[in-house]
Design a protein around this motif. Structure first.
Motif, PDB file in Angstrom:
ATOM      1  N   THR A 240       0.652  -0.926   0.071  1.00 31.92           N
ATOM      2  CA  THR A 240      -0.193   0.065  -0.062  1.00 31.92           C
ATOM      3  C   THR A 240       0.550   1.409  -0.420  1.00 31.92           C
ATOM      4  N   PHE A 241       1.944   1.394   0.589  1.00 34.92           N
ATOM      5  CA  PHE A 241       2.697   2.209   1.306  1.00 34.92           C
ATOM      6  C   PHE A 241       4.052   2.646  -0.181  1.00 34.92           C
TER       7      PHE A 241
ATOM      8  N   CYS B 225      -2.110  12.719  -1.259  1.00 36.04           N
ATOM      9  CA  CYS B 225      -1.270  11.713  -0.875  1.00 36.04           C
ATOM     10  C   CYS B 225      -0.979  11.413   1.200  1.00 36.04           C
TER      11      CYS B 225
ATOM     12  N   PHE C  37      -3.204   9.589   3.694  1.00 38.42           N
ATOM     13  CA  PHE C  37      -2.860   8.173   4.782  1.00 38.42           C
ATOM     14  C   PHE C  37      -3.190   9.354   6.019  1.00 38.42           C
TER      15      PHE C  37
ATOM     16  N   MET D 185      -6.042   7.504   6.651  1.00 41.47           N
ATOM     17  CA  MET D 185      -5.825   5.503   6.930  1.00 41.47           C
ATOM     18  C   MET D 185      -5.758   5.379   8.974  1.00 41.47           C
ATOM     19  N   CYS D 186      -4.211   6.770   8.449  1.00 41.69           N
ATOM     20  CA  CYS D 186      -4.302   6.340  10.786  1.00 41.69           C
ATOM     21  C   CYS D 186      -5.174   6.866  11.102  1.00 41.69           C
TER      22      CYS D 186
END
Length: 126
Positions: free
Chosen positions: A21-22, A39, A43, A46-47
């Motif tokens: 993913t990263f 981005c 992310f 996502m966190c």
């Protein structure tokens, strides 16, 4: 779901594991409007998703600790249960992280049948 088509489109190896993913999504974001902002927002969200999932999973363990100790001489309230669970999670996560980096193979240190006294052999390694 979006990761695997991008993996093949950009020629990445699908067997890279969790870091896929990263590696893949930043390449996808480079072709979008404002890639740095996209981005960062993705992310960041996502966190937030990971933290809220951790809180909801921890709630089950906290409720168990509160209920299991309710009839005992020293029952735990929610705050104490959270502290106990957090300490247990920090220790076990640290052991898992150390075993993934190759610094400590803690399952072999503890032997085939782990016992509480075997954990003390890990103290010099930390």
């Amino acid at each position: 779901m979006i990761v695997f088509p991008a993996v093949f489109a950009y020629g990445f190896t699908p067997s890279q594991g969790p870091e896929l993913t990263f590696v893949t999504l930043p390449a996808v974001f480079q072709h979008m409007f404002s890639p740095t902002l996209t981005c960062t927002v993705f992310f960041g969200l996502m966190c937030v998703a990971a933290i809220t999932s951790t809180i909801s999973l921890m709630e089950v363990m906290v409720a168990f600790f509160c209920d299991a100790t309710a009839g005992t001489r020293h029952p735990l309230n929610r705050h104490q249960s959270v502290v106990v669970i957090a300490v247990i999670q920090i220790v076990t996560n640290a052991l898992c992280i150390l075993s993934m980096t190759g610094n400590v193979d803690w399952l072999n240190v503890m032997g085939s049948s782990p016992s509480p006294s075997a954990l003390f052999s890990l103290i010099p390694l930390m």
